[in-house]
Design an enzyme around this catalytic site. Sequence first.
Site, PDB file in Angstrom:
ATOM      1  N   GLY A  47       0.773  -1.242   0.000  1.00 24.27           N
ATOM      2  CA  GLY A  47       0.000   0.000   0.000  1.00 24.27           C
ATOM      3  C   GLY A  47       0.802   1.289   0.000  1.00 24.27           C
ATOM      4  O   GLY A  47       2.039   1.286  -0.021  1.00 24.27           O
ATOM      5  N   ASP A  48       0.038   2.364   0.065  1.00 22.95           N
ATOM      6  CA  ASP A  48       0.565   3.729  -0.006  1.00 22.95           C
ATOM      7  C   ASP A  48       1.521   4.051   1.146  1.00 22.95           C
ATOM      8  O   ASP A  48       2.637   4.537   0.944  1.00 22.95           O
ATOM      9  CB  ASP A  48      -0.665   4.669   0.023  1.00 22.95           C
ATOM     10  CG  ASP A  48      -0.304   6.123   0.022  1.00 22.95           C
ATOM     11  OD1 ASP A  48      -0.322   6.732  -1.056  1.00 22.95           O
ATOM     12  OD2 ASP A  48       0.006   6.666   1.109  1.00 22.95           O
ATOM     13  N   ARG A  78      -2.158  -9.131   0.343  1.00 27.12           N
ATOM     14  CA  ARG A  78      -2.780 -10.154  -0.519  1.00 27.12           C
ATOM     15  C   ARG A  78      -2.060 -10.256  -1.861  1.00 27.12           C
ATOM     16  O   ARG A  78      -2.063 -11.305  -2.487  1.00 27.12           O
ATOM     17  CB  ARG A  78      -4.247  -9.789  -0.793  1.00 27.12           C
ATOM     18  CG  ARG A  78      -5.147  -9.846   0.422  1.00 27.12           C
ATOM     19  CD  ARG A  78      -6.498  -9.269   0.083  1.00 27.12           C
ATOM     20  NE  ARG A  78      -6.376  -7.950  -0.538  1.00 27.12           N
ATOM     21  CZ  ARG A  78      -7.391  -7.211  -0.951  1.00 27.12           C
ATOM     22  NH1 ARG A  78      -8.617  -7.647  -0.819  1.00 27.12           N
ATOM     23  NH2 ARG A  78      -7.199  -6.016  -1.493  1.00 27.12           N
ATOM     24  N   LYS A 183      -3.373   5.228  12.884  1.00 29.81           N
ATOM     25  CA  LYS A 183      -4.648   5.912  13.052  1.00 29.81           C
ATOM     26  C   LYS A 183      -5.507   5.627  11.811  1.00 29.81           C
ATOM     27  O   LYS A 183      -4.943   5.414  10.728  1.00 29.81           O
ATOM     28  CB  LYS A 183      -4.430   7.406  13.234  1.00 29.81           C
ATOM     29  CG  LYS A 183      -3.827   8.098  11.998  1.00 29.81           C
ATOM     30  CD  LYS A 183      -4.374   9.476  11.782  1.00 29.81           C
ATOM     31  CE  LYS A 183      -4.087   9.954  10.398  1.00 29.81           C
ATOM     32  NZ  LYS A 183      -4.568  11.178   9.959  1.00 29.81           N
ATOM     33  N   LYS A 217       7.258  14.748  15.504  1.00 31.63           N
ATOM     34  CA  LYS A 217       7.918  15.905  14.887  1.00 31.63           C
ATOM     35  C   LYS A 217       8.738  16.597  15.970  1.00 31.63           C
ATOM     36  O   LYS A 217       8.261  16.775  17.100  1.00 31.63           O
ATOM     37  CB  LYS A 217       6.869  16.879  14.329  1.00 31.63           C
ATOM     38  CG  LYS A 217       6.127  16.336  13.112  1.00 31.63           C
ATOM     39  CD  LYS A 217       5.138  17.383  12.617  1.00 31.63           C
ATOM     40  CE  LYS A 217       4.230  16.854  11.534  1.00 31.63           C
ATOM     41  NZ  LYS A 217       4.894  16.511  10.284  1.00 31.63           N
ATOM     42  N   HIS A 275      -4.324  14.197  15.760  1.00 33.62           N
ATOM     43  CA  HIS A 275      -3.270  15.214  15.810  1.00 33.62           C
ATOM     44  C   HIS A 275      -3.690  16.471  16.584  1.00 33.62           C
ATOM     45  O   HIS A 275      -2.921  16.988  17.398  1.00 33.62           O
ATOM     46  CB  HIS A 275      -2.870  15.643  14.397  1.00 33.62           C
ATOM     47  CG  HIS A 275      -2.584  14.509  13.471  1.00 33.62           C
ATOM     48  ND1 HIS A 275      -1.918  13.376  13.868  1.00 33.62           N
ATOM     49  CD2 HIS A 275      -2.863  14.344  12.165  1.00 33.62           C
ATOM     50  CE1 HIS A 275      -1.799  12.555  12.829  1.00 33.62           C
ATOM     51  NE2 HIS A 275      -2.363  13.120  11.792  1.00 33.62           N
TER      52      HIS A 275
HETATM   53  P1  NDP Z   1      -3.982   1.393   1.380  1.00 29.70           P
HETATM   54  O1  NDP Z   1      -5.367   1.753   1.020  1.00 29.70           O
HETATM   55  O2  NDP Z   1      -2.896   1.704   0.413  1.00 29.70           O
HETATM   56  O3  NDP Z   1      -4.016  -0.162   1.724  1.00 29.70           O
HETATM   57  C1  NDP Z   1      -2.870  -0.907   2.118  1.00 29.70           C
HETATM   58  C2  NDP Z   1      -2.976  -2.316   1.572  1.00 29.70           C
HETATM   59  O4  NDP Z   1      -4.065  -2.993   2.177  1.00 29.70           O
HETATM   60  C3  NDP Z   1      -3.261  -2.341   0.089  1.00 29.70           C
HETATM   61  O5  NDP Z   1      -2.067  -2.296  -0.640  1.00 29.70           O
HETATM   62  C4  NDP Z   1      -3.978  -3.648  -0.084  1.00 29.70           C
HETATM   63  O6  NDP Z   1      -3.030  -4.660  -0.272  1.00 29.70           O
HETATM   64  C5  NDP Z   1      -4.649  -3.859   1.237  1.00 29.70           C
HETATM   65  N1  NDP Z   1      -6.081  -3.545   1.081  1.00 29.70           N
HETATM   66  C6  NDP Z   1      -6.625  -2.379   0.674  1.00 29.70           C
HETATM   67  N2  NDP Z   1      -7.964  -2.453   0.674  1.00 29.70           N
HETATM   68  C7  NDP Z   1      -8.272  -3.697   1.085  1.00 29.70           C
HETATM   69  C8  NDP Z   1      -9.489  -4.382   1.307  1.00 29.70           C
HETATM   70  N3  NDP Z   1     -10.656  -3.793   1.109  1.00 29.70           N
HETATM   71  N4  NDP Z   1      -9.429  -5.646   1.748  1.00 29.70           N
HETATM   72  C9  NDP Z   1      -8.256  -6.249   1.962  1.00 29.70           C
HETATM   73  N5  NDP Z   1      -7.063  -5.628   1.772  1.00 29.70           N
HETATM   74  C10 NDP Z   1      -7.077  -4.383   1.338  1.00 29.70           C
HETATM   75  O7  NDP Z   1      -3.680   2.022   2.804  1.00 29.70           O
HETATM   76  P2  NDP Z   1      -2.525   3.023   3.234  1.00 29.70           P
HETATM   77  O8  NDP Z   1      -1.228   2.381   2.967  1.00 29.70           O
HETATM   78  O9  NDP Z   1      -2.793   4.360   2.675  1.00 29.70           O
HETATM   79  O10 NDP Z   1      -2.781   3.144   4.798  1.00 29.70           O
HETATM   80  C11 NDP Z   1      -2.612   2.054   5.681  1.00 29.70           C
HETATM   81  C12 NDP Z   1      -3.103   2.469   7.056  1.00 29.70           C
HETATM   82  O11 NDP Z   1      -2.337   3.558   7.507  1.00 29.70           O
HETATM   83  C13 NDP Z   1      -4.549   2.928   7.067  1.00 29.70           C
HETATM   84  O12 NDP Z   1      -5.145   2.518   8.230  1.00 29.70           O
HETATM   85  C14 NDP Z   1      -4.452   4.428   7.055  1.00 29.70           C
HETATM   86  O13 NDP Z   1      -5.544   5.017   7.710  1.00 29.70           O
HETATM   87  C15 NDP Z   1      -3.175   4.646   7.841  1.00 29.70           C
HETATM   88  N6  NDP Z   1      -2.492   5.878   7.478  1.00 29.70           N
HETATM   89  C16 NDP Z   1      -2.110   6.088   6.184  1.00 29.70           C
HETATM   90  C17 NDP Z   1      -1.450   7.241   5.847  1.00 29.70           C
HETATM   91  C18 NDP Z   1      -0.988   7.491   4.457  1.00 29.70           C
HETATM   92  O14 NDP Z   1      -0.384   8.545   4.247  1.00 29.70           O
HETATM   93  N7  NDP Z   1      -1.217   6.607   3.505  1.00 29.70           N
HETATM   94  C19 NDP Z   1      -1.140   8.276   6.887  1.00 29.70           C
HETATM   95  C20 NDP Z   1      -1.550   7.928   8.206  1.00 29.70           C
HETATM   96  C21 NDP Z   1      -2.210   6.774   8.473  1.00 29.70           C
HETATM   97  P3  NDP Z   1      -3.369  -6.035  -1.013  1.00 29.70           P
HETATM   98  O15 NDP Z   1      -4.449  -5.786  -2.013  1.00 29.70           O
HETATM   99  O16 NDP Z   1      -2.063  -6.425  -1.629  1.00 29.70           O
HETATM  100  O17 NDP Z   1      -3.791  -6.926   0.100  1.00 29.70           O
END
Ligand code: NDP
Length: 521
Positions: A47-48, A78, A183, A217, A275
């Site tokens: 993910g991101d 996954r 969070k 920070k 925050h």
């Molecule tokens: P993503 O939406 O990018 O999801 C992360 C991974 O989870 C995906 O690559 C996917 O991997 C899996 N995923 C996504 N949706 C589903 C689903 N419906 N069912 C099963 N697996 C799923 O999330 P982020 O990386 O953006 O964020 C991760 C956590 O961190 C979240 O809780 C977010 O609130 C928190 N967060 C994120 C920030 C950010 O800047 N991105 C900042 C602060 C907190 P795969 O399909 O390979 O399983």
Amino acid sequence: MLNRNDEHVSVSTAAPSFTSNTEKDLKFCMAEKRPDPCILVIIGASGDLTARKIIPAIHNLHITKSLPLRFVTLGCARSKLDSQGFRERIKNSPLNNLQQDRAAWSKFSSSLFYSPVDYNDLSSFIELKKTLDELDRENRIGGNRIFYLAIPPSLYRQTAQMLGQAGLADEQEGNWVRLVVEKPFGRDLETAVDLDRVIHEHFQEHQVFRIDHYLAKETVQNILMFRFANSIFEPVWSRQYIDHVTIKAAETLGVEHRAGYYEQAGVLRDMFQNHMMQLLALTAMEPPSIFEPDRVRDEKTKVYRSLKPFSADRIEEYLMLGQYIKGTINGKAVPGYRDEPGVSPDSSVPTFAMMKLFLDNWRWQGVPFYLMSGKRLSSKVTEIQIQFKEVPHSVFRRTLGEHISANSLILGIYPEERITLTFQTKQPGTRVCLRPVTMDFHYRQDDDGPVLDSYEKVLVDCMLGDHMLFWRQDGVDLCWSFLTPILEKCETCSDKDGLLKKYPAGAWGTDNIERIWQEKG
Ligand code: NDP
């Protein structure tokens, strides 16, 4: 209100009180002990957050030799990838610039591994355990593990359960297992309590690290140093001298590619529950008896316990919500929130909120705290402004009138990492005139030492088992207790749209927002 000052008085860097660190102090500041060997398991590694924050942070820690001597990262999600595919994906991600330092990357990336996991399937977690045991043996780790939940929040509950049921939460004699939860921790009081209950079926509280990277920070950590390592501010830090406090976190960015998340969260869940509440607590808390994680978190909890609940039928007096429509940011036309990809065309999710709240305690009785955060505002700024009261009696009233602009102290967190105090001085010349001037301290003044990015800091602290910068559940629950009735009121009201002021992207600045609020009464 912030006074616009046109004159600056710089503090002398030569003054003994500003020669901040002796050589010995500096060494002490940098001499963190190396954490124990461990495996970092990132769940949601495709993910991101992983590509944008977690891996770049680990990569930097590798470069600065801040990681444990024996350390590996195992990504899980996954997506069907092997370790090499995972390395390529991270390196080529447009979300980071890891490919810039090829030599460092190639050395670091050999410690990155990947193993697919199915969040619904216990056997997949049992397989994960086998993979971890193998990695552990090969790299002589000794059993220490961090599981970092970087998945959508809707998956936290079941993933924590799967980890527990697969025996991955157990700590054996002489090793540790930690769970990092990003969070948001729940989406209201009920879900937060439920999530915590499920996590605690398998993990003990000392194993749980609820991240709020804002707390890491440098300038946020500095708030407590500034307040409690100086004797001159504390006596004036109360209702007797302070008129109001404003805490702002303004962004120029819109929802970007995170509409799926933001549509569920909105600004109150995204910024206020975490925050903004942390900045409030650091500003308003009493000094702890000692600078230790639980003593500091005890004092923060007392602040949250003092939050005066809003009267649900007079919510407009305390809360202003907004949503951006199309506009211009830095000369570039940008779409309105409802036109962003992934956003519902009739979304009533707020992208801006300003809240006036009070703390029902001795120190802060009657002092309004204005908390403001929003997307697509005219500038990116995070700061805390302490607005002092005017002098009680103007001895200059015959020449200058009754009102003299009051002192203001700004703790700049981003992008200006500084502390600024405004005060009045005599304007040179024959007439009696005042001029407001500022005394500025830039956080990096007299220091060119290494600074840890906030994700680097929280990861190292987690490896060291230090909970100082992490939320404790009682604080989470109290903040949700305060915010949940507000969210319910906003989300169930018949005219949700009517609660939202529409603001053109880039049109609202953080100063005129204060004006809008004050005009609102
Ligand atoms: P993503 O939406 O990018 O999801 C992360 C991974 O989870 C995906 O690559 C996917 O991997 C899996 N995923 C996504 N949706 C589903 C689903 N419906 N069912 C099963 N697996 C799923 O999330 P982020 O990386 O953006 O964020 C991760 C956590 O961190 C979240 O809780 C977010 O609130 C928190 N967060 C994120 C920030 C950010 O800047 N991105 C900042 C602060 C907190 P795969 O399909 O390979 O399983």
